[in-house]
Design a protein around this motif. Structure first.
Motif, mmCIF file in Angstrom:
data_model
loop_
_atom_site.group_PDB
_atom_site.id
_atom_site.type_symbol
_atom_site.label_atom_id
_atom_site.label_comp_id
_atom_site.label_asym_id
_atom_site.label_seq_id
_atom_site.Cartn_x
_atom_site.Cartn_y
_atom_site.Cartn_z
ATOM 1 N N PRO A 65 0.813 -1.227 0.000
ATOM 2 C CA PRO A 65 0.000 0.000 0.000
ATOM 3 C C PRO A 65 0.843 1.272 0.000
ATOM 4 C CG PRO A 65 -0.848 -1.522 1.626
ATOM 5 C CD PRO A 65 0.443 -2.088 1.130
ATOM 6 N N ILE A 66 2.023 1.207 0.593
ATOM 7 C CA ILE A 66 2.882 2.397 0.639
ATOM 8 C C ILE A 66 3.488 2.682 -0.725
ATOM 9 C CG2 ILE A 66 5.010 3.333 1.628
ATOM 10 C CD1 ILE A 66 4.298 1.816 4.212
ATOM 11 N N VAL A 67 3.991 1.656 -1.414
ATOM 12 C CA VAL A 67 4.674 1.909 -2.686
ATOM 13 C C VAL A 67 3.718 2.262 -3.818
ATOM 14 C CG1 VAL A 67 6.709 0.551 -2.106
ATOM 15 C CG2 VAL A 67 4.836 -0.531 -3.325
ATOM 16 N N VAL A 68 2.443 1.903 -3.710
ATOM 17 C CA VAL A 68 1.488 2.266 -4.764
ATOM 18 C C VAL A 68 0.597 3.442 -4.358
ATOM 19 C CG1 VAL A 68 1.472 -0.046 -5.777
ATOM 20 C CG2 VAL A 68 -0.224 0.547 -4.053
ATOM 21 N N ASP A 69 0.897 4.069 -3.230
ATOM 22 C CA ASP A 69 0.135 5.225 -2.770
ATOM 23 C C ASP A 69 0.344 6.397 -3.727
ATOM 24 O OD1 ASP A 69 -1.323 7.026 -1.264
ATOM 25 O OD2 ASP A 69 0.271 7.359 0.203
ATOM 26 N N PRO A 70 -0.727 6.988 -4.241
ATOM 27 C CA PRO A 70 -0.568 8.125 -5.160
ATOM 28 C C PRO A 70 0.102 9.338 -4.507
ATOM 29 C CG PRO A 70 -2.826 7.304 -5.220
ATOM 30 C CD PRO A 70 -2.118 6.573 -4.133
ATOM 31 N N GLU A 71 -0.001 9.481 -3.196
ATOM 32 C CA GLU A 71 0.634 10.602 -2.507
ATOM 33 C C GLU A 71 2.153 10.457 -2.475
ATOM 34 O OE1 GLU A 71 -0.819 13.369 -1.148
ATOM 35 O OE2 GLU A 71 -2.670 12.668 -2.076
ATOM 36 N N ARG A 72 2.658 9.241 -2.646
ATOM 37 C CA ARG A 72 4.101 8.992 -2.620
ATOM 38 C C ARG A 72 4.611 8.637 -4.014
ATOM 39 N NH1 ARG A 72 2.082 7.189 2.196
ATOM 40 N NH2 ARG A 72 3.279 7.794 4.038
ATOM 41 N N ARG A 73 3.987 9.131 -5.037
ATOM 42 C CA ARG A 73 4.272 8.745 -6.419
ATOM 43 C C ARG A 73 5.720 9.005 -6.819
ATOM 44 N NH1 ARG A 73 0.097 11.050 -9.941
ATOM 45 N NH2 ARG A 73 -1.070 9.364 -9.004
ATOM 46 N N GLY A 74 6.297 10.106 -6.437
ATOM 47 C CA GLY A 74 7.639 10.458 -6.880
ATOM 48 C C GLY A 74 8.758 9.818 -6.086
ATOM 49 N N GLU A 75 8.443 9.137 -5.023
ATOM 50 C CA GLU A 75 9.469 8.554 -4.161
ATOM 51 C C GLU A 75 9.929 7.200 -4.700
ATOM 52 O OE1 GLU A 75 8.003 8.382 -0.195
ATOM 53 O OE2 GLU A 75 7.434 10.498 -0.187
ATOM 54 N N PRO A 76 11.188 6.852 -4.475
ATOM 55 C CA PRO A 76 11.671 5.550 -4.944
ATOM 56 C C PRO A 76 11.057 4.400 -4.140
ATOM 57 C CG PRO A 76 13.412 6.752 -3.796
ATOM 58 C CD PRO A 76 12.242 7.667 -3.886
ATOM 59 N N VAL A 77 11.018 3.243 -4.766
ATOM 60 C CA VAL A 77 10.436 2.061 -4.130
ATOM 61 C C VAL A 77 11.241 1.678 -2.892
ATOM 62 C CG1 VAL A 77 9.937 -0.392 -4.464
ATOM 63 C CG2 VAL A 77 9.419 1.230 -6.270
ATOM 64 N N ARG A 78 12.543 1.870 -2.936
ATOM 65 C CA ARG A 78 13.406 1.524 -1.800
ATOM 66 C C ARG A 78 12.983 2.271 -0.534
ATOM 67 N NH1 ARG A 78 19.633 1.639 -2.738
ATOM 68 N NH2 ARG A 78 19.091 -0.368 -3.607
ATOM 69 N N SER A 79 12.617 3.548 -0.667
ATOM 70 C CA SER A 79 12.185 4.301 0.517
ATOM 71 C C SER A 79 10.837 3.795 1.016
ATOM 72 C CB SER A 79 12.126 5.801 0.221
ATOM 73 O OG SER A 79 11.092 6.085 -0.693
ATOM 74 N N GLY A 80 9.979 3.329 0.108
ATOM 75 C CA GLY A 80 8.711 2.739 0.528
ATOM 76 C C GLY A 80 8.900 1.434 1.279
ATOM 77 N N VAL A 81 9.847 0.621 0.817
ATOM 78 C CA VAL A 81 10.147 -0.637 1.508
ATOM 79 C C VAL A 81 10.747 -0.347 2.879
ATOM 80 C CG1 VAL A 81 11.569 -2.717 1.431
ATOM 81 C CG2 VAL A 81 10.406 -1.942 -0.621
ATOM 82 N N ARG A 82 11.644 0.633 2.943
ATOM 83 C CA ARG A 82 12.254 1.004 4.227
ATOM 84 C C ARG A 82 11.186 1.530 5.187
ATOM 85 N NH1 ARG A 82 16.686 3.705 2.706
ATOM 86 N NH2 ARG A 82 15.451 5.520 2.154
ATOM 87 N N LEU A 83 10.270 2.371 4.682
ATOM 88 C CA LEU A 83 9.193 2.899 5.523
ATOM 89 C C LEU A 83 8.274 1.776 6.004
ATOM 90 C CD1 LEU A 83 7.679 5.282 6.762
ATOM 91 C CD2 LEU A 83 6.490 5.541 4.580
ATOM 92 N N GLY A 84 7.975 0.816 5.132
ATOM 93 C CA GLY A 84 7.160 -0.320 5.531
ATOM 94 C C GLY A 84 7.810 -1.162 6.609
ATOM 95 N N ALA A 85 9.125 -1.390 6.476
ATOM 96 C CA ALA A 85 9.847 -2.161 7.496
ATOM 97 C C ALA A 85 9.877 -1.401 8.823
ATOM 98 C CB ALA A 85 11.263 -2.454 7.021
ATOM 99 N N LEU A 86 10.087 -0.080 8.764
ATOM 100 C CA LEU A 86 10.066 0.715 9.991
ATOM 101 C C LEU A 86 8.682 0.712 10.634
ATOM 102 C CD1 LEU A 86 12.227 3.796 8.972
ATOM 103 C CD2 LEU A 86 12.802 2.017 10.625
ATOM 104 N N LEU A 87 7.641 0.786 9.804
ATOM 105 C CA LEU A 87 6.279 0.745 10.331
ATOM 106 C C LEU A 87 5.984 -0.596 10.985
ATOM 107 C CD1 LEU A 87 3.567 2.262 10.516
ATOM 108 C CD2 LEU A 87 2.957 1.212 8.342
#
Length: 152
Positions: A65-87
């Motif tokens: 859900p984080i990596v396909v969130d339209p609000e985070r469209r410009g961010e790299p997938v790696r930061s989404g994975v890192r944010l998911g792991a931190l969450l």
């Protein structure tokens, strides 16, 4: 977000999908191998493979859900994975209960095949996004976007 195959490859979502599939397959093969080997080594391999598969599944519930969130469209997938792991590490009980709920709903709806075909998959995705995205926003210090229902 580009929903084509080339767009998914360009954004890194294809690499994330392949990595998740490869790690899940590896955990499954290790689990089967551990069951067949037997003894202490087989039990250890089976337990590690089971928990690895469980961790991959729970991380996938949080990351996608984080990596396909339209609000985070410009961010790299790696930061989404890192944010998911931190969450997942910041709220282990909440995410664990969410994973348990999703697992139960998936099991029940798979047994009742009409439910999975009609509404369970969409409902599960909605529940996951409803709990994961606000938690990720709070963890990053972002303002959570609240969408008001419009009247007809």
């Amino acid at each position: 977000m580009d929903v084509t195959f080339a767009g998914a490859a360009r954004e890194g979502l294809l690499a994330l999908s392949v990595a998740q599939l490869a790690l899940t397959a590896l955990a499954g093969v290790d689990l089967l191998l551990g069951i067949q080997v037997g003894g202490v080594a087989g039990v250890v391999l089976s337990v590690v493979a089971f928990y690895s598969g469980l961790a991959i599944w729970i991380l996938a519930l949080v990351v996608w859900p984080i990596v396909v969130d339209p609000e985070r469209r410009g961010e790299p997938v790696r930061s989404g994975v890192r944010l998911g792991a931190l969450l997942m590490l910041a709220h282990p009980i909440r995410i664990g209960l969410l994973a348990l709920l999703v697992g139960i709903m998936t099991l029940v709806s798979t047994i009742l095949i009409a439910a999975i075909l009609t509404f369970a998959a969409a409902y599960i995705a909605l529940v996951i996004a409803h709990y994961v995205l606000p938690g990720a926003d709070r963890l990053e210090g972002r303002q959570t976007v609240v969408v008001e229902a419009s009247e007809p």
